[in-house]
Motif scaffolding. Sequence first.
Motif, PDB file in Angstrom:
ATOM      1  N   CYS A  74       0.859  -1.196   0.000  1.00 60.35           N
ATOM      2  CA  CYS A  74       0.000   0.000   0.000  1.00 60.35           C
ATOM      3  C   CYS A  74       0.896   1.248   0.000  1.00 60.35           C
ATOM      4  O   CYS A  74       2.117   1.130   0.140  1.00 60.35           O
ATOM      5  CB  CYS A  74      -0.909   0.036   1.244  1.00 60.35           C
ATOM      6  N   GLY A  75       0.261   2.402  -0.124  1.00 62.58           N
ATOM      7  CA  GLY A  75       1.014   3.647  -0.069  1.00 62.58           C
ATOM      8  C   GLY A  75       1.653   3.842   1.307  1.00 62.58           C
ATOM      9  O   GLY A  75       2.767   4.350   1.415  1.00 62.58           O
ATOM     10  N   SER A  76       0.948   3.429   2.350  1.00 60.84           N
ATOM     11  CA  SER A  76       1.485   3.590   3.716  1.00 60.84           C
ATOM     12  C   SER A  76       2.787   2.812   3.875  1.00 60.84           C
ATOM     13  O   SER A  76       3.729   3.287   4.514  1.00 60.84           O
ATOM     14  CB  SER A  76       0.473   3.089   4.759  1.00 60.84           C
ATOM     15  N   ASP A  79       5.588   4.706   2.231  1.00 62.93           N
ATOM     16  CA  ASP A  79       6.005   5.834   3.083  1.00 62.93           C
ATOM     17  C   ASP A  79       6.858   5.351   4.265  1.00 62.93           C
ATOM     18  O   ASP A  79       7.901   5.931   4.574  1.00 62.93           O
ATOM     19  CB  ASP A  79       4.768   6.562   3.636  1.00 62.93           C
ATOM     20  N   HIS A 105       0.462  13.111   5.641  1.00 60.69           N
ATOM     21  CA  HIS A 105      -0.461  12.001   5.942  1.00 60.69           C
ATOM     22  C   HIS A 105       0.080  11.244   7.160  1.00 60.69           C
ATOM     23  O   HIS A 105       1.286  11.258   7.445  1.00 60.69           O
ATOM     24  CB  HIS A 105      -0.509  11.065   4.726  1.00 60.69           C
ATOM     25  N   ASN A 156      -3.447  15.631   1.109  1.00 55.54           N
ATOM     26  CA  ASN A 156      -4.655  14.806   0.901  1.00 55.54           C
ATOM     27  C   ASN A 156      -5.930  15.470   1.404  1.00 55.54           C
ATOM     28  O   ASN A 156      -7.014  15.095   0.989  1.00 55.54           O
ATOM     29  CB  ASN A 156      -4.495  13.441   1.561  1.00 55.54           C
ATOM     30  N   ASP A 181       5.872  11.942  -0.699  1.00 59.27           N
ATOM     31  CA  ASP A 181       4.669  11.115  -0.679  1.00 59.27           C
ATOM     32  C   ASP A 181       3.769  11.680  -1.786  1.00 59.27           C
ATOM     33  O   ASP A 181       3.144  12.726  -1.614  1.00 59.27           O
ATOM     34  CB  ASP A 181       4.015  11.233   0.700  1.00 59.27           C
ATOM     35  N   GLN A 184      -1.358  11.265  -3.524  1.00 62.46           N
ATOM     36  CA  GLN A 184      -2.500  12.015  -4.064  1.00 62.46           C
ATOM     37  C   GLN A 184      -2.188  12.626  -5.429  1.00 62.46           C
ATOM     38  O   GLN A 184      -3.088  13.150  -6.083  1.00 62.46           O
ATOM     39  CB  GLN A 184      -2.922  13.133  -3.100  1.00 62.46           C
ATOM     40  N   SER A 204       0.092   4.954  -4.645  1.00 66.23           N
ATOM     41  CA  SER A 204      -0.908   3.980  -4.206  1.00 66.23           C
ATOM     42  C   SER A 204      -1.947   3.783  -5.307  1.00 66.23           C
ATOM     43  O   SER A 204      -2.536   4.757  -5.791  1.00 66.23           O
ATOM     44  CB  SER A 204      -1.582   4.496  -2.927  1.00 66.23           C
ATOM     45  N   HIS A 206      -5.006   2.545  -5.465  1.00 69.47           N
ATOM     46  CA  HIS A 206      -6.457   2.762  -5.345  1.00 69.47           C
ATOM     47  C   HIS A 206      -6.865   4.223  -5.493  1.00 69.47           C
ATOM     48  O   HIS A 206      -8.051   4.543  -5.514  1.00 69.47           O
ATOM     49  CB  HIS A 206      -7.008   2.149  -4.047  1.00 69.47           C
ATOM     50  N   LYS A 207      -5.863   5.107  -5.606  1.00 69.14           N
ATOM     51  CA  LYS A 207      -6.193   6.528  -5.818  1.00 69.14           C
ATOM     52  C   LYS A 207      -6.399   6.836  -7.296  1.00 69.14           C
ATOM     53  O   LYS A 207      -6.853   7.917  -7.643  1.00 69.14           O
ATOM     54  CB  LYS A 207      -5.091   7.435  -5.256  1.00 69.14           C
TER      55      LYS A 207
HETATM   56  N1  PLP Z   1      -0.293   9.283   1.696  1.00 69.56           N
HETATM   57  C1  PLP Z   1      -1.314  10.061   1.308  1.00 69.56           C
HETATM   58  C2  PLP Z   1      -1.052  11.503   0.965  1.00 69.56           C
HETATM   59  C3  PLP Z   1      -2.600   9.539   1.233  1.00 69.56           C
HETATM   60  O1  PLP Z   1      -3.624  10.317   0.868  1.00 69.56           O
HETATM   61  C4  PLP Z   1      -2.789   8.174   1.573  1.00 69.56           C
HETATM   62  C5  PLP Z   1      -4.148   7.599   1.577  1.00 69.56           C
HETATM   63  O2  PLP Z   1      -5.145   8.271   1.701  1.00 69.56           O
HETATM   64  C6  PLP Z   1      -1.681   7.412   1.944  1.00 69.56           C
HETATM   65  C7  PLP Z   1      -0.438   8.002   1.996  1.00 69.56           C
HETATM   66  C8  PLP Z   1      -1.828   5.967   2.302  1.00 69.56           C
HETATM   67  O3  PLP Z   1      -2.063   5.178   1.159  1.00 69.56           O
HETATM   68  P1  PLP Z   1      -2.707   3.730   1.341  1.00 69.56           P
HETATM   69  O4  PLP Z   1      -4.153   3.931   1.594  1.00 69.56           O
HETATM   70  O5  PLP Z   1      -2.458   3.046   0.023  1.00 69.56           O
HETATM   71  O6  PLP Z   1      -1.990   3.084   2.457  1.00 69.56           O
END
Ligand code: PLP
Length: 405
Positions: A74-76, A79, A105, A156, A181, A184, A204, A206-207
């Motif tokens: 995932c994006g998290s 990061d 975020h 975000n 990051d 978005q 990520s 799913h965005k």
């Molecule tokens: N960074 C930003 C700026 C985000 O908006 C988000 C998710 O909303 C994330 C990181 C986390 O991404 P993920 O939902 O894929 O973990």
Amino acid sequence: METMEKVVYLDNAATTACAPEVLAVMTQALSGACGNPSSHYSVGYEAKEFVDTGRAQVAKAINASPAEIFFTGCGSEADNWAVKGTAFTKARQNKKHLITSAFEHHAIMHSMAALERMGFEVTYIKPTPEGYIRPEDVEAAIRPDTALVSIMMANNEIGTIQPIKEIAEIAHKHGVWMHTDAVQAVGTIPVDVKELGVDMLSMSAHKFNGPKGMGALYCRKGIWPQNLIDGGSQEARHRAGTENVAGIAGMGKALEMAVAHLDERMAHEKELRDYVIDRVLKNIPEARLNGGLEHRLPGNANISFPGLEGETILLDLDMHNICASTGSACNSDSLDPSHVLLSIGVPEEIGHGSMRFTFGPQNTMEEAKYLCDVLEEVIPRRRAMSCMWLQGQNTARQFSLKGEN
Ligand code: PLP
């Protein structure tokens, strides 16, 4: 007013639906390629083909080379890896200071907090009231022991776009690694890693109409944040775990499609966003836009309605079949004021009455007009029952009467 029968989805910054073409390639990967991409026989090669294609598509979309793309869960995770991995790598040279912004975020904020608990030092740069990080503030914070600058590309909640290229130049002038990051930003506005000059960039799927639970970290050739997930030799030995073959195939396809129609998509989202901002600020007393308009994601409108709680507005909108949010989806269970709005100086009581509307390519002008119709009906009705609003109005009246004397 009649409620629209279909769901009006205005929360595209929280997540987006998978495009049919993305579902098609994922179904193909899930039903056909049953092998492990690391296996040396035909069905393994077939699975690897999906992974290689997805990697090439993601790389091309951000002007990187495929060897610089590392898939994550995932994006998290991307990061966490950039921030903690860099901290662990650089700690070996006694560099234990990191710089970030005060409105990242939580994937960044909480990674930084975890590092602080381990003895690292973090400087949080305050954005301007318009929601921008000033490169000179980053430069002033750099120290001889700084390991990393990590500043998000687009916020975000308020959608403001940061001067990443200038900040990366400053970081490099001082020999510091630069991460952004861009969760978005990727698939929403042009992102070119060479042009930006960053060392690491998170994304990520799913965005941008790809699958949930699928992210990637771009690492410029020669930049290695320490591994967080050890095990097998996947992702060039940097992120272990059997690949999410269908997820990778879906992410690649989704990003290829998003960037192919980017100009058209940006113009469409901007038209809806500007219509809503103009009409709401004109017709709803004291409504205010959070974040500057000049460098802003084309689909983001974040508006405060003083005198009300965002949660109340959210429920009213839901009754009219409109999906929106009060801020970040990841923090939607918390009633704490948004750290993003507080960081740009929005007073707590006004921050509580803030709503985020985020538009995507599937939204229409009819939906934007419907949102405004609903807000123009709901906000005055709720305010007429709100002690917070009525008290505020009384105080304002007393002030103006005193002024008249
Ligand atoms: N960074 C930003 C700026 C985000 O908006 C988000 C998710 O909303 C994330 C990181 C986390 O991404 P993920 O939902 O894929 O973990």
